[in-house]
Design an enzyme around this catalytic site. Structure first.
Site, mmCIF file in Angstrom:
data_model
loop_
_atom_site.group_PDB
_atom_site.id
_atom_site.type_symbol
_atom_site.label_atom_id
_atom_site.label_comp_id
_atom_site.label_asym_id
_atom_site.label_seq_id
_atom_site.Cartn_x
_atom_site.Cartn_y
_atom_site.Cartn_z
ATOM 1 N N THR A 64 0.847 -1.187 0.000
ATOM 2 C CA THR A 64 0.000 0.000 0.000
ATOM 3 C C THR A 64 0.884 1.239 0.000
ATOM 4 O O THR A 64 2.104 1.140 -0.207
ATOM 5 C CB THR A 64 -1.026 -0.082 1.166
ATOM 6 O OG1 THR A 64 -1.917 1.008 1.058
ATOM 7 C CG2 THR A 64 -0.379 -0.092 2.533
ATOM 8 N N LYS A 68 3.150 1.058 -3.971
ATOM 9 C CA LYS A 68 2.523 0.337 -5.091
ATOM 10 C C LYS A 68 3.313 0.443 -6.395
ATOM 11 O O LYS A 68 3.368 -0.511 -7.159
ATOM 12 C CB LYS A 68 1.091 0.840 -5.313
ATOM 13 C CG LYS A 68 0.150 0.454 -4.172
ATOM 14 C CD LYS A 68 -1.273 0.892 -4.464
ATOM 15 C CE LYS A 68 -2.164 0.663 -3.271
ATOM 16 N NZ LYS A 68 -3.563 1.010 -3.521
#
Ligand code: ATR
Length: 282
Positions: A64, A68
């Site tokens: 996250t 990413k």
């Protein structure tokens, strides 16, 4: 040493991540034996941390903010949707030891809209607010729903125009600034800006949402976001936040890793109930 298959989410910050609980609930529900932990990993330590995780036999990772794009660059091979998103939120070890990168955010949004909330996107005019990574990840999955068109509106207009240009070969996608939205109307408006995190609202003209249209905020918070409230104030049939998308993207990752589809509805209901209880206790 635990004999259970190891999974984790990497991010920074990661303390408030709901992923460990979601995956533990999925594992219980489907009788899968696995461990899922959360690890705070700053961007500069990502490569080292991800290599160490897989070297120790880890089976899969979620990545996250802000990792990413780094996960996308790290993956040995990528699904088409990850390739187009230029971001990876799910890494999975393959039988030959290579690492597959996928992006389940877009499909998570689509499943929440179409399955959990019965929103039919076919032939709809969709407005996406924002032209960052969150927007990029949802464009192809939305086009796959046979929508009429997508308009991407962004504070920095040129970013919206450039992003749209990357997808025009796949369907009708246009980029513009917020001021260009005057006199336009949309069936579905999706907030993919980071405004909900700062309590702001993109500058939207009156009547931009058609009567009984749908609003969806990719962000998820304890209280309704400014955009969710804007939707309700502007006659939306449904004005939703990203709780369902969060759980659906996790279910898709779980399926990639375990080849088993968990039921998402009980988990969404549990989180929603807890959120209401939390609100009423404040
Ligand atoms: P993410 O990866 O979450 O998409 P990002 O790439 O930083 O994050 O993108 C944030 C998006 O929110 C951008 O589209 C940004 O607009 P700019 O490109 O003009 O910066 C948008 N955004 C942030 N704050 C905003 C605000 N106050 N009003 C409107 N848009 C905003």
């Amino acid at each position: 040493m635990s004999l259970k298959d190891q999974y984790a989410v990497f991010g920074c910050p990661i303390k408030h991540s709901k992923s460990p609980r979601i995956h533990q609930l999925f594992a219980q529900q489907t009788d899968q034996s696995l461990d899922y932990s959360a690890q705070e990993v700053p961007a500069e330590q990502f490569i080292e941390a991800v290599k160490a995780f897989f070297a120790k036999g880890g089976k899969g990772l979620n990545c996250t903010i802000p990792l990413k794009e780094l996960a996308w660059a790290f993956a040995d091979l990528k699904t088409e949707r990850a390739q187009l998103a230029k971001a990876v939120n799910t890494l999975a070890v393959q039988v030959d030891g290579s690492i597959l990168g996928d992006n389940t955010d877009g499909i998570g949004l689509i499943k929440d809209l179409t399955e959990n909330h019965q929103v039919n996107l076919v032939k709809s005019k969709v407005l996406i607010l924002g032209a960052g990574g969150a927007s990029r990840g949802i464009i192809k999955p939305i086009l796959d729903q046979q929508v009429d068109s997508i308009v991407i509106a962004n504070r920095t207009e040129v970013k919206a125009v450039e992003l749209a240009a990357e997808f025009v070969h796949l369907g009708s996608v246009q980029g513009c600034g917020f001021s260009d939205l005057e006199h336009q109307q949309f069936d579905v408006i999706i907030n993919a800006t980071s405004t909900s995190l700062t309590g702001e609202l993109p500058p939207l003209p009156n009547n931009v949402l058609r009567e009984k249209g749908i609003c969806y905020d990719l962000a998820y918070a304890l209280e309704p976001t400014r955009f969710v409230t804007w939707g309700l104030d502007n006659g939306a049939l449904k004005s939703l936040d990203g709780l369902g998308m969060l759980i659906e993207q996790a279910a898709e990752a779980f399926y990639i890793w375990r080849d088993v589809r968990p039921k998402t509805q009980p988990v969404i209901e549990l989180f929603d109930t807890e959120r209401k209880q939390c609100r009423s206790s404040l």
